[in-house]
Motif scaffolding. Structure first.
Motif, PDB file in Angstrom:
ATOM      1  N   MET A 159     -21.822 -86.797  -3.162  1.00 44.52           N
ATOM      2  CA  MET A 159     -20.624 -87.028  -3.964  1.00 44.52           C
ATOM      3  C   MET A 159     -19.767 -88.195  -3.481  1.00 44.52           C
ATOM      4  O   MET A 159     -19.241 -88.952  -4.303  1.00 44.52           O
ATOM      5  N   PRO A 160     -19.596 -88.408  -2.174  1.00 38.36           N
ATOM      6  CA  PRO A 160     -18.862 -89.612  -1.761  1.00 38.36           C
ATOM      7  C   PRO A 160     -19.549 -90.905  -2.198  1.00 38.36           C
ATOM      8  O   PRO A 160     -18.882 -91.894  -2.517  1.00 38.36           O
ATOM      9  N   LEU A 161     -20.895 -90.911  -2.233  1.00 37.94           N
ATOM     10  CA  LEU A 161     -21.617 -92.094  -2.697  1.00 37.94           C
ATOM     11  C   LEU A 161     -21.381 -92.330  -4.172  1.00 37.94           C
ATOM     12  O   LEU A 161     -21.115 -93.451  -4.606  1.00 37.94           O
ATOM     13  N   TRP A 214      -5.591 -73.312 -16.366  1.00 40.69           N
ATOM     14  CA  TRP A 214      -7.005 -73.619 -16.607  1.00 40.69           C
ATOM     15  C   TRP A 214      -7.433 -74.865 -15.828  1.00 40.69           C
ATOM     16  O   TRP A 214      -8.562 -74.957 -15.357  1.00 40.69           O
ATOM     17  N   ASP A 215      -6.517 -75.825 -15.688  1.00 43.55           N
ATOM     18  CA  ASP A 215      -6.791 -77.042 -14.945  1.00 43.55           C
ATOM     19  C   ASP A 215      -7.021 -76.716 -13.464  1.00 43.55           C
ATOM     20  O   ASP A 215      -7.969 -77.190 -12.840  1.00 43.55           O
ATOM     21  N   LEU A 216      -6.168 -75.879 -12.940  1.00 44.16           N
ATOM     22  CA  LEU A 216      -6.281 -75.460 -11.544  1.00 44.16           C
ATOM     23  C   LEU A 216      -7.566 -74.657 -11.316  1.00 44.16           C
ATOM     24  O   LEU A 216      -8.272 -74.862 -10.322  1.00 44.16           O
ATOM     25  N   ALA A 217      -7.887 -73.760 -12.250  1.00 38.97           N
ATOM     26  CA  ALA A 217      -9.092 -72.933 -12.107  1.00 38.97           C
ATOM     27  C   ALA A 217     -10.357 -73.791 -12.117  1.00 38.97           C
ATOM     28  O   ALA A 217     -11.271 -73.579 -11.311  1.00 38.97           O
ATOM     29  N   LEU A 218     -10.417 -74.769 -13.019  1.00 39.45           N
ATOM     30  CA  LEU A 218     -11.584 -75.659 -13.071  1.00 39.45           C
ATOM     31  C   LEU A 218     -11.692 -76.501 -11.815  1.00 39.45           C
ATOM     32  O   LEU A 218     -12.789 -76.727 -11.297  1.00 39.45           O
ATOM     33  N   PHE A 219     -10.542 -76.955 -11.306  1.00 38.14           N
ATOM     34  CA  PHE A 219     -10.578 -77.727 -10.074  1.00 38.14           C
ATOM     35  C   PHE A 219     -11.119 -76.883  -8.923  1.00 38.14           C
ATOM     36  O   PHE A 219     -11.989 -77.332  -8.166  1.00 38.14           O
ATOM     37  N   SER A 227     -17.587 -85.876  -9.216  1.00 39.05           N
ATOM     38  CA  SER A 227     -17.400 -86.230  -7.807  1.00 39.05           C
ATOM     39  C   SER A 227     -15.921 -86.284  -7.433  1.00 39.05           C
ATOM     40  O   SER A 227     -15.544 -85.951  -6.311  1.00 39.05           O
ATOM     41  N   ARG A 228     -15.071 -86.689  -8.365  1.00 39.68           N
ATOM     42  CA  ARG A 228     -13.646 -86.782  -8.064  1.00 39.68           C
ATOM     43  C   ARG A 228     -13.032 -85.394  -7.861  1.00 39.68           C
ATOM     44  O   ARG A 228     -12.104 -85.224  -7.067  1.00 39.68           O
ATOM     45  N   LEU A 229     -13.552 -84.401  -8.563  1.00 37.99           N
ATOM     46  CA  LEU A 229     -13.101 -83.021  -8.359  1.00 37.99           C
ATOM     47  C   LEU A 229     -13.651 -82.493  -7.039  1.00 37.99           C
ATOM     48  O   LEU A 229     -12.933 -81.871  -6.253  1.00 37.99           O
ATOM     49  N   TYR A 230     -14.923 -82.737  -6.815  1.00 40.48           N
ATOM     50  CA  TYR A 230     -15.586 -82.249  -5.598  1.00 40.48           C
ATOM     51  C   TYR A 230     -14.915 -82.795  -4.348  1.00 40.48           C
ATOM     52  O   TYR A 230     -14.803 -82.109  -3.329  1.00 40.48           O
ATOM     53  N   LEU A 231     -14.443 -84.035  -4.422  1.00 44.50           N
ATOM     54  CA  LEU A 231     -13.811 -84.690  -3.280  1.00 44.50           C
ATOM     55  C   LEU A 231     -12.326 -84.346  -3.132  1.00 44.50           C
ATOM     56  O   LEU A 231     -11.674 -84.830  -2.205  1.00 44.50           O
ATOM     57  N   PHE A 237     -13.012 -74.336  -9.000  1.00 43.30           N
ATOM     58  CA  PHE A 237     -14.431 -74.079  -9.216  1.00 43.30           C
ATOM     59  C   PHE A 237     -15.261 -75.278  -8.744  1.00 43.30           C
ATOM     60  O   PHE A 237     -16.227 -75.131  -7.986  1.00 43.30           O
ATOM     61  N   ALA A 238     -14.875 -76.478  -9.171  1.00 39.90           N
ATOM     62  CA  ALA A 238     -15.633 -77.684  -8.832  1.00 39.90           C
ATOM     63  C   ALA A 238     -15.520 -78.040  -7.360  1.00 39.90           C
ATOM     64  O   ALA A 238     -16.472 -78.523  -6.754  1.00 39.90           O
ATOM     65  N   ASN A 239     -14.364 -77.782  -6.769  1.00 38.88           N
ATOM     66  CA  ASN A 239     -14.118 -78.182  -5.394  1.00 38.88           C
ATOM     67  C   ASN A 239     -14.628 -77.167  -4.378  1.00 38.88           C
ATOM     68  O   ASN A 239     -14.884 -77.531  -3.222  1.00 38.88           O
ATOM     69  N   GLY A 240     -14.776 -75.906  -4.813  1.00 41.88           N
ATOM     70  CA  GLY A 240     -15.085 -74.882  -3.833  1.00 41.88           C
ATOM     71  C   GLY A 240     -16.349 -74.080  -4.012  1.00 41.88           C
ATOM     72  O   GLY A 240     -16.922 -73.607  -3.035  1.00 41.88           O
TER      73      GLY A 240
END
Length: 199
Positions: free
Chosen positions: A29-31, A8-13, A155-159, A15-18
């Motif tokens: 997000m970097p800001l 579930w942790d991997l799936a959420l990551f 933002s930490r997931l997105y990055l 989702f947020a990252n991709g």
């Protein structure tokens, strides 16, 4: 320490990252993830309240700095003990920023790092510690203050820097650090108010 990533942790990551990638978020997000963002929000809020609360704002800033410092120090101790590798160094097709440029790991990327500093997220801890203290010290901010740790966590997931569990544990660290600083200050002052609205 061998740190297994739950499905579930991997799936959420992923989702947020991709899934929600776009040009606006790639810029924003970097800001949001920068320490400058956190302190601009905090200092901006203090400046706006300075006219009303005067010198009490300086005391509030020092209390915030204590809580953020405690959160940051605590997470760094755990990072060294757990050694979880960041997603950008562990997962194929992860989006991340390096030298100011967006990149993506190739589909055949293979993890080579064996030790990292992903768990827990210090950014999430610091933002949550600041939010909790702002909530306690300045009640007028209570409708808005939680947006800061939520945005920083996303933002930490997105990055590609952290998994959701890293962010969740960072938030818990931040809450704990803020409450510990608050309780110690109350004890030092013998239960007397801190001299700030809400204190």
């Amino acid at each position: 320490m061998n740190f297994m990533t739950p499905s579930w942790d991997l799936a959420l990551f992923e989702f947020a990252n991709g899934v929600f990638r776009n040009g606006l978020f790639d810029w924003l997000m970097p800001l949001i993830s920068s320490a400058v963002f956190l302190w601009l929000i905090v200092l901006g809020g203090l400046a706006l309240g300075a006219r009303r609360y005067g010198k009490a704002q300086l005391a509030g800033l020092l209390i915030l700095a204590l809580a953020v410092g405690a959160a940051d120090g605590g997470t760094n101790l755990v990072k060294k003990a757990t050694g979880r590798v960041r997603p950008l160094n562990a997962l194929a097709q992860t989006h991340f920023v390096e030298d100011g440029q967006w990149q993506q790991r190739p589909a055949d990327f293979v993890q080579t790092k064996v030790h990292g500093n992903s768990y827990p997220s210090a950014h999430a801890a610091n933002a949550m510690a600041a939010a909790v203290l702002i909530w306690l010290l300045w009640p007028g901010t209570r409708r808005y203050v939680w947006a800061m740790p939520l945005l920083v966590g996303w933002s930490r997931l997105y990055l590609g820097k952290h998994y959701p569990t890293d962010v969740l544990m960072g938030w818990l660290f931040g809450i704990g650090a803020a409450l510990a600083v608050w309780i110690v200050l109350k004890l030092v002052r013998g239960g007397r108010p801190l001299g700030l609205p809400g204190g």
